[in-house]
Design an enzyme around this catalytic site. Structure first.
Site, short mmCIF file in Angstrom:
data_model
loop_
_atom_site.label_atom_id
_atom_site.label_comp_id
_atom_site.label_asym_id
_atom_site.label_seq_id
_atom_site.Cartn_x
_atom_site.Cartn_y
_atom_site.Cartn_z
N THR A 75 34.83 38.40 42.01
CA THR A 75 34.72 38.94 43.37
C THR A 75 33.40 39.68 43.58
O THR A 75 32.71 39.46 44.58
CB THR A 75 35.89 39.89 43.67
OG1 THR A 75 37.13 39.24 43.39
CG2 THR A 75 35.87 40.33 45.13
N HIS A 136 42.06 41.35 48.83
CA HIS A 136 42.79 40.64 47.78
C HIS A 136 44.14 40.11 48.29
O HIS A 136 44.91 39.55 47.50
CB HIS A 136 43.07 41.58 46.60
CG HIS A 136 41.89 41.85 45.72
ND1 HIS A 136 40.97 40.89 45.36
CD2 HIS A 136 41.48 43.00 45.12
CE1 HIS A 136 40.05 41.43 44.56
NE2 HIS A 136 40.34 42.70 44.40
N SER A 166 40.09 39.36 31.86
CA SER A 166 39.24 40.26 32.63
C SER A 166 40.08 41.36 33.27
O SER A 166 39.68 42.53 33.30
CB SER A 166 38.49 39.47 33.71
OG SER A 166 37.60 40.30 34.42
#
Length: 320
Positions: A75, A136, A166
């Site tokens: 992102t 999101h 991640s």
């Protein structure tokens, strides 16, 4: 969807809840750890007020550009790319570019996490057109004003194994979980992760991109990583601001690609210290490496996630 406990179920519909009642509504939702379940998805409880306010009050403009992602799929990187592409005529001198002194999340703010996460409805009139925002939220939970508009949506997804690794590092660095790697993985497989289930999030935008390809650009992290300049041109064309032959000849596509690269952004001082959106800024950049999951997963974990996504994505043509 979660049912509401009284007095909400007796007196108020969800869309009638006032900001003063958000707290009571949120406390009525099912929770697991720091997550609350809302309409089939899991959200960090401290973000729920922003989710509700964003859904209720945001009015999309036809010229808006919205970046939609699950967490930890690249992102921050794509925010930088979008900002640089859209604003390139205003920042020709890359030695003085805003990305050198501003974290991408400041330049392309989250609607739910940053702008609407207060009791006051934000004034967005100061944002120049086209407005660049991010969220999101899965497509199914977006405000009607977005679904009914012709604004552009850019969506990014990533191999779920690298996404999970991640995400794990991000939560560990920010101390938002006390679970082990294995416990967090089991919850991820159950769909209990921030803004998850991951597969439902990915499918919500995939289905919309199939119906409205001129409105939703669907990108895969691994392809963007492998051929950044090709996809930068594709993004610019989708946003109706294609690179001219003169810009390409001058090397602008490559310049923007280098400016926004993971290696370059992660080494900037503005992205190495302090906090951004109440998170440790350094946690926004992990490694960005494709296939890093092999250093963390057991064969059994890999097989388990493979089986889940084969089932969830059967017949969709979606691949990782």
């Amino acid at each position: 969807m979660s049912t509401l406990d009284p007095p909400f179920s007796d007196h108020l519909q969800e869309d009638e809840i006032t900001p003063d009642q958000y707290g009571d509504f949120i406390s009525s939702l099912p929770t697991v750890g720091f997550l609350s379940q809302y309409r089939g998805f899991w959200f960090p409880t401290w973000h729920m007020q922003g989710v509700l306010s964003f859904q209720k009050h945001f009015q999309a403009h036809e010229t808006d550009i919205l970046l939609m992602t699950p967490p930890k799929v690249g992102t921050t990187w794509l925010k930088a790319i979008l900002f640089a592409i859209v604003n390139r005529k205003h920042h020709l001198d890359l030695q003085k570019h805003p990305l050198l002194t501003n974290n991408p999340h400041i330049l392309v703010p989250y609607l739910d996490i940053q702008l609407y996460n207060t009791k006051e409805v934000p004034d967005l009139t100061s944002f120049p057109s086209p407005r660049l925002f991010s969220t999101h939220l899965p497509y199914t939970l977006l405000p009607a004003s977005i679904k009914d508009s012709t604004c552009k949506i850019v969506y990014l997804y990533r191999n779920p194994k690298d996404t999970f690794v991640s995400l794990w590092h991000f939560m560990e660095k920010n101390e938002t979980t006390t679970d082990s790697f294995e416990e967090t993985f089991d919850k991820f497989c159950q769909g209990v992760n921030p803004f998850g289930p991951y597969w439902d999030h990915v499918l919500s935008y995939w289905n919309e991109s199939l119906e409205k390809s001129q409105r939703v650009l669907y990108l895969r992290y691994e392809e963007l990583k492998e051929q950044p300049t090709t996809h930068l041109k594709r993004i610019a064309e989708f946003l109706e601001c294609p690179f001219s032959s003169e810009e390409e000849t001058k090397g602008m596509v490559n310049d923007i690609s280098r400016l926004c690269s993971f290696d370059h952004l992660s080494k900037l001082e503005v992205n190495k210290s302090g906090t951004t959106i109440d998170m440790k800024t350094e946690s926004l950049f992990h490694r960005g490496k494709v296939g890093d999951w092999v250093n963390y997963f057991t064969p059994q974990m890999s097989e388990k996630l493979d089986d889940i996504f084969k089932e969830k994505f059967h017949g969709t043509r979606l691949t990782f």
